[in-house]
Enzyme design. Structure first.
Site, PDB file in Angstrom:
ATOM      1  N   TRP A  28     -24.238  36.790   3.083  1.00 54.29           N
ATOM      2  CA  TRP A  28     -23.653  35.925   4.111  1.00 54.29           C
ATOM      3  C   TRP A  28     -24.748  35.224   4.908  1.00 54.29           C
ATOM      4  CZ3 TRP A  28     -23.641  34.721   9.207  1.00 54.29           C
ATOM      5  CH2 TRP A  28     -22.558  33.977   9.688  1.00 54.29           C
TER       6      TRP A  28
ATOM      7  N   PHE B 142      -7.468  40.981  -3.324  1.00 57.22           N
ATOM      8  CA  PHE B 142      -7.224  42.193  -2.535  1.00 57.22           C
ATOM      9  C   PHE B 142      -8.017  43.383  -3.068  1.00 57.22           C
ATOM     10  CE2 PHE B 142      -3.106  39.881  -1.521  1.00 57.22           C
ATOM     11  CZ  PHE B 142      -3.537  39.470  -0.277  1.00 57.22           C
TER      12      PHE B 142
ATOM     13  N   THR C 170     -17.261  36.113  -0.690  1.00 57.56           N
ATOM     14  CA  THR C 170     -18.644  35.883  -0.276  1.00 57.56           C
ATOM     15  C   THR C 170     -19.610  36.631  -1.186  1.00 57.56           C
ATOM     16  OG1 THR C 170     -17.936  35.601   2.021  1.00 57.56           O
ATOM     17  CG2 THR C 170     -20.257  36.101   1.651  1.00 57.56           C
TER      18      THR C 170
ATOM     19  N   PHE D 187     -23.502  44.604   8.012  1.00 53.20           N
ATOM     20  CA  PHE D 187     -23.405  43.963   9.316  1.00 53.20           C
ATOM     21  C   PHE D 187     -24.594  44.420  10.170  1.00 53.20           C
ATOM     22  CE2 PHE D 187     -19.239  43.240   7.773  1.00 53.20           C
ATOM     23  CZ  PHE D 187     -18.656  42.239   8.523  1.00 53.20           C
TER      24      PHE D 187
ATOM     25  N   LYS E 136     -15.211  39.857  -0.140  1.00 50.85           N
ATOM     26  CA  LYS E 136     -15.225  39.881  -1.614  1.00 50.85           C
ATOM     27  C   LYS E 136     -15.647  38.543  -2.210  1.00 50.85           C
ATOM     28  CE  LYS E 136     -11.251  40.439  -3.896  1.00 50.85           C
ATOM     29  NZ  LYS E 136     -10.655  40.230  -2.614  1.00 50.85           N
TER      30      LYS E 136
ATOM     31  N   LYS F 154      -5.979  33.232   7.182  1.00 49.51           N
ATOM     32  CA  LYS F 154      -7.386  33.161   6.801  1.00 49.51           C
ATOM     33  C   LYS F 154      -8.136  31.987   7.410  1.00 49.51           C
ATOM     34  CE  LYS F 154      -7.081  35.531   2.328  1.00 49.51           C
ATOM     35  NZ  LYS F 154      -7.342  35.396   0.874  1.00 49.51           N
TER      36      LYS F 154
ATOM     37  N   ALA G 182      -2.290  38.258  -5.424  1.00 55.53           N
ATOM     38  CA  ALA G 182      -2.545  39.555  -6.058  1.00 55.53           C
ATOM     39  C   ALA G 182      -1.542  40.622  -5.644  1.00 55.53           C
ATOM     40  CB  ALA G 182      -3.954  40.030  -5.722  1.00 55.53           C
TER      41      ALA G 182
ATOM     42  N   ARG H  47     -10.525  31.962  -7.809  1.00 56.02           N
ATOM     43  CA  ARG H  47      -9.192  31.377  -7.621  1.00 56.02           C
ATOM     44  C   ARG H  47      -9.250  30.250  -6.604  1.00 56.02           C
ATOM     45  NH1 ARG H  47      -5.604  35.902  -5.364  1.00 56.02           N
ATOM     46  NH2 ARG H  47      -7.540  36.339  -4.259  1.00 56.02           N
TER      47      ARG H  47
END
Length: 555
Positions: free
Chosen positions: A409, A300, A72, A381, A70, A104, A272, A93
Site C-alpha cells: 500500500w 471475500f 491491494t 499497518f 486483498k 466501498k 462472491a 474482477r
C-alpha cells in the site's frame, strides 16, 4: 494522499505500450481511449500452443470492518514479481456500481498498489456491466411478452424464476408488483430485481470460453416453469442469439495497467457471496498465456471466493493453481478476537490469539482440503507491534506455512518483494490439488461436504422451499452440477455475528435453484440478499466531480 489522488498523480503509459509489454500485438487491441482496451478472443486461439504460466490465487481471512487489503495485495504482488525479474500479469474482477456508491467507494486496490485508470474502472469502464444488465432485462421482457402474446409455451406467471436487474444497491426493488394498469400493460404478477452482478448472465459471461459456448450457456438458462411443472429456457423463447449479440464485446477481456505498469486484466464481476466471485475464464487464460505468473483473486474470504474459484471455476476451466496467498491483518484478527474497532491500534496479544483461529482455519482448508501450498501475507499497518507480528508468524509456522509482511500500500511492488520470493518458491513445489467434493455426489452430499469440510459445521438443514427443490432438481438431471453457496461473507457460518472460527453450528439452506447456463446449483443460506441496500451513510454522499471533470471521493 488518498487512493484517488495517488492514482491521478501517476502518469499512465499508453495502453498499446502495456499490450506490447505483455506480448499482445496491435491487431488484437480494441481501444477504449488511451489507457484501456479490449483484447480480441482470437489471441487465445493463436496462442493455444504457448505454455501456461503459474496460477496464483490471492484470497483472505473472513472480512471485517477493519479491512484486509486483498485487491491491494494482488496488485502489489503482481508489481513485486516484476521487480524481482518475473513476468507477471494481474487478473481481477470489475467493481460493481452498487458497492462503489454504497459501502466501498471503489475497488481497484489502494495506495501505491492500484489498477488504473481507477475512476474508469470503478464507474462505467468499458460498458460490460451495462451489457449484462441489458441482456438480462431483454430476457425478462421476452418472458412477459410471450405470456402477453398468447403464452404458447404455457408459462405459469406464478412460477417465473427470472428476475430483472440493475447495477445499483436498491432494496426498494427486491420485491415489486408489475404489469398493472390493464391488459395492454401486461400480466400483473409479483416480480423483483437482483443486482447485476448476481444475474446468472454475469456468471455465464465469466465462465464462457467463446461466442459459441456463450450462446449454448445462454440458451440453457431456465426462466420459469410451465403449468405442468416443466422448465422453460431462454432457448425455448429464442432469446439466446439476441442476448449474445448484446454480450459479444463484453466477452472480450479488458486490459489496463497497475501504477507501476504491470499488465492487468479487469474483466467480469460476479459477487462472491451470491455467485462464484471470480474474474472471467477468458481473462485468466489470457493472463496465463502472456505471463510466467498470473496473479488473480477471489472475492471475500477463502470460505467463499476461494472455495468457488477452486470447486467451480477451476473445475469448469481445467485450471490448476500453483500457490495460494491468504491475506490477513493484525487489526482484523483482533476484531475476530472480540476487540472493538475503535481500540485496534492498541497492542492486545490476547485478542489476537483469540482471533487467530479464523486465519488458521482458512490456512488448513487450503493446505489440507485442497492440498495447495500457501503463504500468509500480513498486510502491515504502522501500529502493528513486533510481538503481534511474531505471534501470527509463529502460529502459521506451526501449520508449516510461512508469513510474509506486505507493505505494498505504501511502497508499491518494492513492499511486496519478500512475498513475491515466497510465492515463487511455493510455485516450484509440486502439489496434489484436489476439490472439496466430487460432482458425482448428490446435492445433499455436496452441501454437507462444503459445510463440514470448509465451514466446519456440524450439519446441514434444509428448510422451506429447499426441502422440495432438492429432489426436483435431482429428478430433472441437475444433481451432478457443482454447488455455489450463497452465504454471508462475515462468518464461516450463515450467521454474520459468529466471528472467529465458530463450531457446533447447523448450516441452514432455505432455497435451491439451478443456474443451468452457468452450470451450478445455487444454495441460499441464512439471510443473504441478491439485491443489497445502501448503508446509512453511502459512499455516494462523498463522491463528486469538479468543473474540470476531476472525480473525488473514490477510495
Amino acid at each position: 494522499m488518498t487512493d484517488i489522488e495517488i492514482a491521478q498523480a501517476t502518469p499512465l503509459r499508453p495502453i498499446n505500450e502495456i499490450a506490447s509489454l505483455a506480448g499482445v500485438a496491435e491487431k488484437y487491441l480494441e481501444h477504449y481511449g488511451r489507457y484501456k482496451a479490449k483484447i480480441d478472443l482470437s489471441l487465445l486461439a493463436d496462442k493455444q500452443d504457448a505454455p501456461d504460466g503459474r496460477l496464483i490465487l490471492v484470497t483472505a481471512i473472513t472480512p471485517t470492518p477493519a479491512g484486509e487489503g486483498k485487491t491491494t495485495t494482488t496488485v502489489g504482488l503482481g508489481d513485486a514479481l516484476r521487480k524481482i525479474g518475473r513476468r507477471s500479469v494481474v487478473a481481477l474482477r470489475e467493481p460493481s456500481l452498487g458497492p462503489v456508491f454504497g459501502v466501498k467507494g471503489g475497488a481497484a486496490g489502494g495506495g501505491y498498489a492500484q489498477v488504473v485508470p481507477m475512476e474508469d474502472i470503478n464507474l462505467h469502464f468499458t460498458g460490460d456491466f451495462h451489457a449484462v444488465g441489458a441482456a438480462n432485462n431483454l430476457l425478462a421482457a421476452m418472458v412477459d411478452n410471450h405470456i402477453y402474446q398468447g403464452n404458447a409455451l404455457g408459462i405459469d406467471p406464478k412460477n417465473i424464476t427470472w428476475r430483472r436487474c440493475v447495477d445499483m444497491n436498491d432494496r426498494q426493488l427486491r420485491f415489486v408488483v408489475d404489469g398493472l394498469g390493464g391488459r395492454t400493460n401486461g400480466c400483473p404478477r409479483e416480480d423483483g430485481f437482483d443486482i447485476t452482478v448476481a444475474s446468472e448472465i454475469m456468471a455465464v459471461l465469466c465462465l464462457s470460453t467463446d461466442i459459441t459456448d456463450l450462446k449454448l450457456r445462454l440458451s440453457r438458462i431456465i426462466v420459469g416453469y410451465t403449468y405442468g411443472g416443466d422448465p422453460v429456457t431462454a432457448g425455448d423463447l429464442k432469446a439466446a442469439g439476441a442476448m449474445a449479440a448484446l454480450l459479444k464485446d463484453a466477452l472480450k477481456p479488458n486490459l489496463v495497467q497497475t501504477l507501476e505498469g504491470t499488465p492487468a486484466f479487469v474483466h467480469g464481476g460476479p459477487f462472491a457471496n451470491i455467485a462464484h466471485g471470480c474474474n472471467s475464464v477468458t481473462a485468466t487464460r489470457m493472463a496465463l498465456k502472456l505471463g510466467d505468473y498470473c496473479v488473480t483473486e477471489a472475492g471475500f474470504g477463502a470460505d467463499l471466493g476461494a472455495e468457488k474459484f477452486l470447486d467451480i471455476k477451476c473445475r469448469a476451466a481445467g485450471l490448476r493453481p500453483a500457490a495460494v496467498v491468504i491475506v490477513a491483518t493484525v487489526k482484523a484478527l483482533k476484531m475476530h478476537g472480540g476487540k472493538p474497532k475503535n481500540a485496534l491500534a492498541e497492542e492486545d496479544l490476547a485478542a489476537l490469539e483469540k482471533g487467530l483461529p479464523n486465519l488458521l482455519r482458512h490456512v488448513e482448508n487450503i493446505t489440507q482440503v485442497y492440498k495447495l501450498p500457501c503463504v500468509v501475507a500480513v498486510n502491515r499497518f504502522p501500529d502493528d507491534t513486533e510481538a503481534e507480528l511474531r505471534l501470527v508468524a509463529d502460529k502459521c509456522r506451526e501449520l508449516g506455512v510461512n508469513t510474509a509482511l506486505s507493505e505494498v500500500w505504501g511502497k508499491g511492488g518494492a513492499g511486496g518483494e519478500a512475498l513475491a520470493r515466497e510465492v515463487v518458491r511455493l510455485c516450484e513445489i509440486p502439489n496434489a490439488f484436489t476439490y472439496a467434493y466430487d460432482t458425482s455426489m448428490g446435492i445433499a452430499e455436496k452441501l454437507e461436504a462444503i459445510a463440514r469440510r470448509i465451514y466446519h459445521a456440524d450439519s446441514v438443514q434444509l428448510v422451506g422451499s429447499a426441502v422440495k427443490q432438492l429432489p426436483q432438481l435431482e429428478a430433472a438431471g441437475f444433481g451432478c452440477l457443482p454447488v455455489c453457496m450463497a452465504k454471508t461473507q462475515y462468518s464461516f457460518s450463515d450467521d454474520p455475528d459468529k466471528k472467529g472460527a465458530p463450531e457446533g453450528f447447523t448450516l441452514t439452506v432455505r432455497n435451491l435453484k439451478v443456474s443451468a447456463g452457468a452450470g451450478f446449483i445455487v444454495a441460499l443460506t441464512g439471510e443473504v440478499m441478491t439485491m443489497p441496500g445502501l448503508p446509512r451513510s453511502p459512499a455516494a454522499e462523498r463522491i463528486d466531480v469538479d468543473e474540470n471533470g476531476v472525480i473525488s471521493g473514490l477510495f
